[in-house]
Write a protein that holds these residues in place. Structure first.
Motif: not given
Length: 393
Positions: A80-84, A104-108
């Motif tokens: 996910x990212x951001x608001x997710x 969790x793969x977080x794409x900032x």
């Protein structure tokens, strides 16, 4: 044998997921992480992995499904990212407090508002106290390598905590770089099979997950969770040593770049570290003793280790790609200052805010920061303690 290729950061993480072959991946698309579930679902459709992909109606649901799958005994992940990530807020705490080793793969990406889809660290920093281990990458290679190391860290018997593998949105997630991949068999052997001791579908040993806890027990559960986070430091280093043996690439809690004799050090996280390193090389060529510390592991926070690494410099710049709205600085600036104080390392530091909403961070701005530190030490010039870099006038 290393496999040389060219990949974006999202492709690299997806390739690592394919090699790990986890059991379950629930996911909901959000820019700039959408490519990760998209690519993984393609791997599944092509028969390259047998992961169960679950399309859900929101990010809250994706983390809820990951929690359910992990509690049932399945190796699980999402992206996910951001608001997710913000929409997962309640579930993030549940995953950590139930000691579920989800990855969790977080794409900032910046958290709104105003609405913006570009990189800063406000999403990851917003979740910094949810009980998740957080590991940040400078480039695509590190995003790939960090993901491969995630499950051995999360699933270790002394840890059992979820892990966020973070990379900078668009800067690494969509930019293509040369990368060295490991062979599938090497990754599978390194990660191993998931064999949980306690899980819901173990018919011979029924357990409860997430039961109501009376006041007499909550503090003990929280303390055990904190102990696990402290244990994660050593486990992260152990896993990194194992990873170096199969890859030749060395990792720690942070990377020190030309700091051994540095008078001035810049400390930061993520892709901007590459910009800082280039500037340091330029300054070193002119005889100026500058260095960089790139923080890789933000949780658990390596307070004593950072204080030791900084104690011999004359002044340090602490850079945050996130505004904390506390009127006193960014989250990294505050934590580093506290670490120095507790270790009785009395050097001067300056906290800078940079790159919010994808604002460029340049080599010239790094020069300016080091010039400001040097001017403060050598000429006694007062430095504004809490300032934005690259702000339009």
């Amino acid at each position: 044998m290393e496999i040389k290729d060219r990949m974006s950061g999202n492709e690299a993480v997806s390739y690592a997921i394919r090699q790990v072959n986890p059991d379950v991946m629930p996911a909901f698309p959000i820019t700039p992480s959408t490519e990760i579930p998209q690519l993984v679902s393609a791997y599944i459709a092509n028969g390259e992995i047998d992961t169960e992909f679950i399309p859900v109606e929101s990010e809250h649901s994706s983390m809820s499904a990951a929690i359910g799958a992990e509690a049932a005994g399945a190796r699980s992940l999402t992206a996910t990212s951001s608001a997710g990530l913000a929409l997962m807020w309640e579930e993030l705490l549940l995953a950590a407090s139930n000691r579920l080793p989800i990855v969790l793969a977080l794409v900032n990406r910046t958290l709104s508002g105003p609405i913006n889809i570009n990189c800063d660290h406000s999403d990851g920093m917003g979740a910094r106290d949810t009980g998740w281990i957080q590991i940040y990458a400078e480039n695509n290679q590190e995003a790939y390598d960090n993901f491969i190391q995630a499950y051995p860290i999360a699933e270790h018997e002394n840890v059992h905590l979820p892990v966020m593998i973070c990379q900078d949105g668009f800067i690494t997630s969509h930019a293509v770089e040369n990368i060295e991949l490991l062979e599938d068999v090497a990754v599978r052997n390194f990660v191993g099979d998931y064999e949980p001791e306690e899980y819901l579908l173990n018919s011979g040993k029924p357990i409860a997950v997430g039961p109501y806890s009376a006041s007499n027990y909550v503090m003990e559960a929280k303390k055990n969770q904190e102990i696990a986070m402290e244990n994660a430091k050593e486990v992260i280093l152990q896993v990194a040593q194992r990873f170096q043996k199969i890859s030749g690439r060395k990792y720690g809690l942070f990377e020190e770049y030309r700091t051994k004799d540095a008078d001035y050090i810049m400390l930061l996280m993520g892709s901007a570290a590459g910009t800082a390193k280039q500037a340091v090389d330029d300054l070193r060529a002119k005889g100026r003793k500058a260095g960089v510390i790139k923080l890789r592991v933000f949780r658990p926070f390596p307070a004593r280790e950072l204080a030791e690494a900084l104690k011999h410099c004359r002044m340090a710049a602490i850079l945050d790609r996130c505004e904390s709205y506390n009127g006193n600085g960014g989250p990294l600036g505050c934590e580093v200052d506290a670490a120095l104080f507790r270790s009785k390392v009395m050097i001067d530091t300056v906290n800078y805010i940079y790159g919010l909403g994808g604002r460029d961070f340049t080599v010239t701005e790094v020069y300016d920061i080091f010039n400001e530190l040097e001017d403060a030490v050598q000429n006694g010039k007062k430095v504004e303690q809490y300032q934005y870099i690259g702000l339009r006038k």
